[in-house]
Write an enzyme that holds these catalytic residues in place. Structure first.
Site, PDB file in Angstrom:
ATOM      1  N   VAL A 102      78.754  96.305  17.622  1.00  0.00           N
ATOM      2  CA  VAL A 102      79.464  97.552  17.346  1.00  0.00           C
ATOM      3  C   VAL A 102      78.574  98.702  17.805  1.00  0.00           C
ATOM      4  CG1 VAL A 102      80.559  98.962  15.552  1.00  0.00           C
ATOM      5  CG2 VAL A 102      80.455  96.474  15.280  1.00  0.00           C
ATOM      6  N   CYS A 103      79.139  99.661  18.491  1.00  0.00           N
ATOM      7  CA  CYS A 103      78.368 100.825  18.932  1.00  0.00           C
ATOM      8  C   CYS A 103      77.814 101.548  17.707  1.00  0.00           C
ATOM      9  CB  CYS A 103      79.242 101.767  19.753  1.00  0.00           C
ATOM     10  SG  CYS A 103      78.403 103.301  20.194  1.00  0.00           S
TER      11      CYS A 103
END
Length: 153
Positions: A102-103
């Site tokens: 996940v960023c």
């Protein structure tokens, strides 16, 4: 011959139909890829150890960006009549040893944090769901190398 696995770039909020479609696509792709992979492995090396399986690249690359970071929130409540995308992705990841990056910046801006970032940014706690990891955009750039087939949801 090894082919580069496709990259699912998931940007849709969990409430959007595209978020559910991304999960359905990933399930179908992984099931098909795993079946093909098993056939190939049986033809070439029937005595492979399970230790070697973990060193192989994933059958599919996934990256959660933007509003899809909400999927990685372990505190996100879902009514019983709705598909719990967090649990479904966790189950898929466990079944296929699939990383769930996940960023980090889009996650933090949406209130999703792991222990390290909570400490670093003086946040009250961590709520990143098990199986998901917060990563920089360099991870996405690395996944996009080598003639990557990108599919965005």
């Amino acid at each position: 011959m090894t082919t580069t696995p496709p990259l699912l770039l998931i940007t849709a909020d969990p409430s959007h139909p595209l978020a559910r479609l991304a999960l359905r696509y990933a399930r179908a792709y992984l099931k098909n890829a795993a079946n093909s992979h098993d056939i190939d492995n049986n033809d070439t090396n029937s005595t492979r150890s399970s230790d070697n399986a973990t060193s192989e690249p994933p059958l599919l690359n996934v990256f959660f960006y933007g509003d899809s970071a909400h999927i990685a929130n372990r505190l996100r409540w879902q009514s019983a009549d709705q598909l719990d995308l967090t649990k479904e992705w966790q189950s898929l990841a466990e079944q296929y040893q699939l990383p769930l990056p996940v960023c980090v910046s889009t996650a933090l801006s949406r209130g999703v944090s792991d222990v390290d970032n909570s400490s670093r940014h003086q946040l009250d706690g961590a709520n990143l769901a098990t199986g998901f990891t917060l990563v920089g955009l360099s991870e996405l750039a690395m996944m996009m190398q080598d003639n990557c087939r990108l599919i965005q949801f």
